[in-house]
Design a protein around this motif. Structure first.
Motif, PDB file in Angstrom:
ATOM      1  N   PRO A 135       0.802  -1.220   0.000  1.00 10.56           N
ATOM      2  CA  PRO A 135       0.000   0.000   0.000  1.00 10.56           C
ATOM      3  C   PRO A 135       0.838   1.275   0.000  1.00 10.56           C
ATOM      4  O   PRO A 135       0.297   2.374   0.053  1.00 10.56           O
ATOM      5  CB  PRO A 135      -0.790  -0.121   1.307  1.00 10.56           C
ATOM      6  N   VAL A 136       2.168   1.119  -0.049  1.00  9.76           N
ATOM      7  CA  VAL A 136       3.055   2.275  -0.030  1.00  9.76           C
ATOM      8  C   VAL A 136       4.059   2.136  -1.163  1.00  9.76           C
ATOM      9  O   VAL A 136       4.508   1.043  -1.495  1.00  9.76           O
ATOM     10  CB  VAL A 136       3.779   2.400   1.341  1.00  9.76           C
ATOM     11  N   ASP A 137       4.395   3.274  -1.797  1.00  9.31           N
ATOM     12  CA  ASP A 137       5.388   3.289  -2.866  1.00  9.31           C
ATOM     13  C   ASP A 137       6.071   4.655  -2.846  1.00  9.31           C
ATOM     14  O   ASP A 137       5.413   5.678  -2.646  1.00  9.31           O
ATOM     15  CB  ASP A 137       4.716   3.046  -4.225  1.00  9.31           C
ATOM     16  N   LEU A 138       7.389   4.672  -3.034  1.00 16.23           N
ATOM     17  CA  LEU A 138       8.120   5.936  -3.038  1.00 16.23           C
ATOM     18  C   LEU A 138       9.426   5.779  -3.797  1.00 16.23           C
ATOM     19  O   LEU A 138       9.819   4.661  -4.166  1.00 16.23           O
ATOM     20  CB  LEU A 138       8.371   6.445  -1.615  1.00 16.23           C
ATOM     21  N   GLY A 139      10.103   6.877  -4.022  1.00 17.29           N
ATOM     22  CA  GLY A 139      11.279   6.883  -4.878  1.00 17.29           C
ATOM     23  C   GLY A 139      12.414   6.006  -4.378  1.00 17.29           C
ATOM     24  O   GLY A 139      13.199   5.506  -5.169  1.00 17.29           O
ATOM     25  N   ALA A 140      12.497   5.822  -3.074  1.00 17.61           N
ATOM     26  CA  ALA A 140      13.592   5.038  -2.493  1.00 17.61           C
ATOM     27  C   ALA A 140      13.250   3.566  -2.370  1.00 17.61           C
ATOM     28  O   ALA A 140      13.900   2.838  -1.618  1.00 17.61           O
ATOM     29  CB  ALA A 140      13.941   5.599  -1.115  1.00 17.61           C
ATOM     30  N   LYS A 141      12.246   3.085  -3.124  1.00 11.89           N
ATOM     31  CA  LYS A 141      11.753   1.720  -2.941  1.00 11.89           C
ATOM     32  C   LYS A 141      12.814   0.657  -3.192  1.00 11.89           C
ATOM     33  O   LYS A 141      12.699  -0.462  -2.694  1.00 11.89           O
ATOM     34  CB  LYS A 141      10.556   1.470  -3.852  1.00 11.89           C
ATOM     35  N   GLY A 142      13.851   0.978  -3.940  1.00 12.33           N
ATOM     36  CA  GLY A 142      14.901   0.004  -4.218  1.00 12.33           C
ATOM     37  C   GLY A 142      15.882  -0.189  -3.080  1.00 12.33           C
ATOM     38  O   GLY A 142      16.711  -1.106  -3.131  1.00 12.33           O
ATOM     39  N   SER A 143      15.816   0.647  -2.048  1.00 13.08           N
ATOM     40  CA  SER A 143      16.754   0.529  -0.933  1.00 13.08           C
ATOM     41  C   SER A 143      16.106   0.691   0.437  1.00 13.08           C
ATOM     42  O   SER A 143      16.681   0.241   1.436  1.00 13.08           O
ATOM     43  CB  SER A 143      17.887   1.552  -1.084  1.00 13.08           C
ATOM     44  N   CYS A 144      14.942   1.324   0.527  1.00 12.60           N
ATOM     45  CA  CYS A 144      14.312   1.514   1.838  1.00 12.60           C
ATOM     46  C   CYS A 144      13.762   0.182   2.360  1.00 12.60           C
ATOM     47  O   CYS A 144      13.388  -0.703   1.590  1.00 12.60           O
ATOM     48  CB  CYS A 144      13.209   2.565   1.771  1.00 12.60           C
ATOM     49  N   HIS A 166      -0.203   3.638   9.334  1.00 10.63           N
ATOM     50  CA  HIS A 166      -1.050   3.394  10.509  1.00 10.63           C
ATOM     51  C   HIS A 166      -2.286   2.596  10.102  1.00 10.63           C
ATOM     52  O   HIS A 166      -2.735   1.695  10.818  1.00 10.63           O
ATOM     53  CB  HIS A 166      -1.491   4.718  11.141  1.00 10.63           C
ATOM     54  N   ALA A 167      -2.831   2.940   8.943  1.00 10.81           N
ATOM     55  CA  ALA A 167      -4.055   2.277   8.478  1.00 10.81           C
ATOM     56  C   ALA A 167      -3.784   0.897   7.893  1.00 10.81           C
ATOM     57  O   ALA A 167      -4.698   0.070   7.814  1.00 10.81           O
ATOM     58  CB  ALA A 167      -4.745   3.148   7.432  1.00 10.81           C
ATOM     59  N   ASN A 168      -2.530   0.629   7.502  1.00  8.28           N
ATOM     60  CA  ASN A 168      -2.234  -0.602   6.765  1.00  8.28           C
ATOM     61  C   ASN A 168      -1.310  -1.562   7.493  1.00  8.28           C
ATOM     62  O   ASN A 168      -0.889  -2.563   6.918  1.00  8.28           O
ATOM     63  CB  ASN A 168      -1.623  -0.244   5.409  1.00  8.28           C
ATOM     64  N   LEU A 210      11.458   4.448  20.590  1.00  8.50           N
ATOM     65  CA  LEU A 210      10.793   3.618  21.595  1.00  8.50           C
ATOM     66  C   LEU A 210      11.211   2.154  21.527  1.00  8.50           C
ATOM     67  O   LEU A 210      10.909   1.373  22.428  1.00  8.50           O
ATOM     68  CB  LEU A 210       9.269   3.703  21.431  1.00  8.50           C
ATOM     69  N   GLY A 211      11.880   1.774  20.463  1.00 10.74           N
ATOM     70  CA  GLY A 211      12.294   0.390  20.289  1.00 10.74           C
ATOM     71  C   GLY A 211      12.594   0.129  18.831  1.00 10.74           C
ATOM     72  O   GLY A 211      12.474   1.023  17.975  1.00 10.74           O
ATOM     73  N   ILE A 212      12.996  -1.101  18.526  1.00  9.63           N
ATOM     74  CA  ILE A 212      13.365  -1.482  17.169  1.00  9.63           C
ATOM     75  C   ILE A 212      12.325  -2.453  16.615  1.00  9.63           C
ATOM     76  O   ILE A 212      12.071  -3.505  17.196  1.00  9.63           O
ATOM     77  CB  ILE A 212      14.755  -2.120  17.131  1.00  9.63           C
ATOM     78  N   ILE A 213      11.711  -2.093  15.489  1.00 13.31           N
ATOM     79  CA  ILE A 213      10.745  -2.955  14.813  1.00 13.31           C
ATOM     80  C   ILE A 213      11.508  -4.099  14.152  1.00 13.31           C
ATOM     81  O   ILE A 213      12.497  -3.893  13.461  1.00 13.31           O
ATOM     82  CB  ILE A 213       9.955  -2.162  13.765  1.00 13.31           C
ATOM     83  N   THR A 214      11.033  -5.337  14.383  1.00 17.67           N
ATOM     84  CA  THR A 214      11.709  -6.508  13.815  1.00 17.67           C
ATOM     85  C   THR A 214      10.825  -7.283  12.831  1.00 17.67           C
ATOM     86  O   THR A 214      11.343  -7.921  11.925  1.00 17.67           O
ATOM     87  CB  THR A 214      12.178  -7.456  14.931  1.00 17.67           C
ATOM     88  N   LYS A 215       9.507  -7.252  12.998  1.00 18.93           N
ATOM     89  CA  LYS A 215       8.599  -7.923  12.071  1.00 18.93           C
ATOM     90  C   LYS A 215       7.328  -7.085  11.927  1.00 18.93           C
ATOM     91  O   LYS A 215       6.974  -6.329  12.848  1.00 18.93           O
ATOM     92  CB  LYS A 215       8.209  -9.322  12.560  1.00 18.93           C
ATOM     93  N   ALA A 216       6.662  -7.233  10.769  1.00 21.73           N
ATOM     94  CA  ALA A 216       5.433  -6.488  10.533  1.00 21.73           C
ATOM     95  C   ALA A 216       4.491  -7.275   9.655  1.00 21.73           C
ATOM     96  O   ALA A 216       4.921  -8.056   8.799  1.00 21.73           O
ATOM     97  CB  ALA A 216       5.756  -5.138   9.887  1.00 21.73           C
ATOM     98  N   ASP A 217       3.201  -7.070   9.876  1.00 19.96           N
ATOM     99  CA  ASP A 217       2.149  -7.654   9.028  1.00 19.96           C
ATOM    100  C   ASP A 217       1.451  -6.474   8.344  1.00 19.96           C
ATOM    101  O   ASP A 217       0.857  -5.617   9.010  1.00 19.96           O
ATOM    102  CB  ASP A 217       1.159  -8.443   9.873  1.00 19.96           C
ATOM    103  N   ILE A 218       1.527  -6.451   7.021  1.00 21.06           N
ATOM    104  CA  ILE A 218       1.038  -5.320   6.247  1.00 21.06           C
ATOM    105  C   ILE A 218      -0.183  -5.736   5.417  1.00 21.06           C
ATOM    106  O   ILE A 218      -0.163  -6.756   4.710  1.00 21.06           O
ATOM    107  CB  ILE A 218       2.133  -4.780   5.307  1.00 21.06           C
ATOM    108  N   LEU A 219      -1.230  -4.918   5.466  1.00 16.45           N
ATOM    109  CA  LEU A 219      -2.402  -5.125   4.611  1.00 16.45           C
ATOM    110  C   LEU A 219      -2.033  -4.736   3.188  1.00 16.45           C
ATOM    111  O   LEU A 219      -1.490  -3.653   2.952  1.00 16.45           O
ATOM    112  CB  LEU A 219      -3.580  -4.272   5.105  1.00 16.45           C
TER     113      LEU A 219
END
Length: 220
Positions: A135-144, A166-168, A210-219
């Motif tokens: 649900p997200v796309d941007l110019g740095a997609k090849g490295s972010c 936040h929504a996804n 606040l901490g380091i994100i290690t895993k995510a579930d994305i819609l």
């Protein structure tokens, strides 16, 4: 914050082990990780840890917290504001690029489970095979990286149609500064969950404070 000693380095090496993926870089080898893409933010090279699991991130943060060693979480270094660049060579950089596994793509629920170091473009290509997309796309997609996107609540060109991260974001796993693992992925395939506080939103956009994100579930 204390100065990193040889004894600390030995502990870092022990935590990271002798695997081919996790590693520790120091000095000139680490210099690319002490400067962002703009070149405007640059520090004398110190050391960079590349953990390959949540457990390694947890042990690193637990030790650094107990020893008062500064820590800088780092993704793809595409933020362009110096957020991922340490201010001192005595801060340990924890780079998530080795945590790059796509854990699951659930087509029925349209949810992708990803480690924090997965590159956005790679995730999008994998999802396209399932007739899905991020649900997200941007110019740095090849490295972010996914963790960095969530940490800075990145927008991009698909924001108006699909909304913010936040929504996804349907679930997160984070490691707190003391090493405690906070698993907010237990209902990762359940889109509606109104059982109390939705703590993951505190970490989205928190820039790693606040901490380091290690895993995510994305819609998707």
């Amino acid at each position: 914050m204390k100065k990193i000693t040889k004894q600390d380095v030995e502990v870092f090496r022990k935590i990271l082990g002798s695997g081919q993926r996790s590693k520790l870089l120091m000095g000139e080898e680490a210099s690319p990780y002490f400067c962002d893409w703009t070149g405007a933010f640059k520090t004398v090279p110190g050391m960079v840890a590349f953990p390959d699991s949540t457990e390694q991130v947890s042990h690193l943060l637990s030790f650094c917290s107990a020893q008062a060693i500064g820590v800088v979480p780092q993704g793809g270094l595409t933020g362009l504001v110096g957020g991922g660049v340490p201010r001192s060579p005595n801060e340990l950089v924890i780079n998530l690029s080795k945590m790059d596994q796509i854990l699951e793509v659930n087509k029925e629920h349209a949810i992708a489970s990803l480690e924090a170091g997965v590159i956005l473009e790679i995730a999008d290509k994998e999802l396209s095979a399932h007739n899905l997309m991020m649900p997200v796309d941007l110019g740095a997609k090849g490295s972010c990286q996914i963790g960095g996107l969530l940490a800075c609540n990145a927008g991009g060109t698909r924001f108006r149609r699909y909304g913010s991260l936040h929504a996804n974001c349907n679930g997160l796993e984070m490691v707190l500064p003391d090493g405690m693992v906070l698993d907010l992925r237990r209902s990762r395939l359940l889109r509606k969950n109104n059982t109390g506080l939705d703590l993951k939103h505190l970490f989205i956009g928190s820039e790693g404070t606040l901490g380091i994100i290690t895993k995510a579930d994305i819609l998707c």
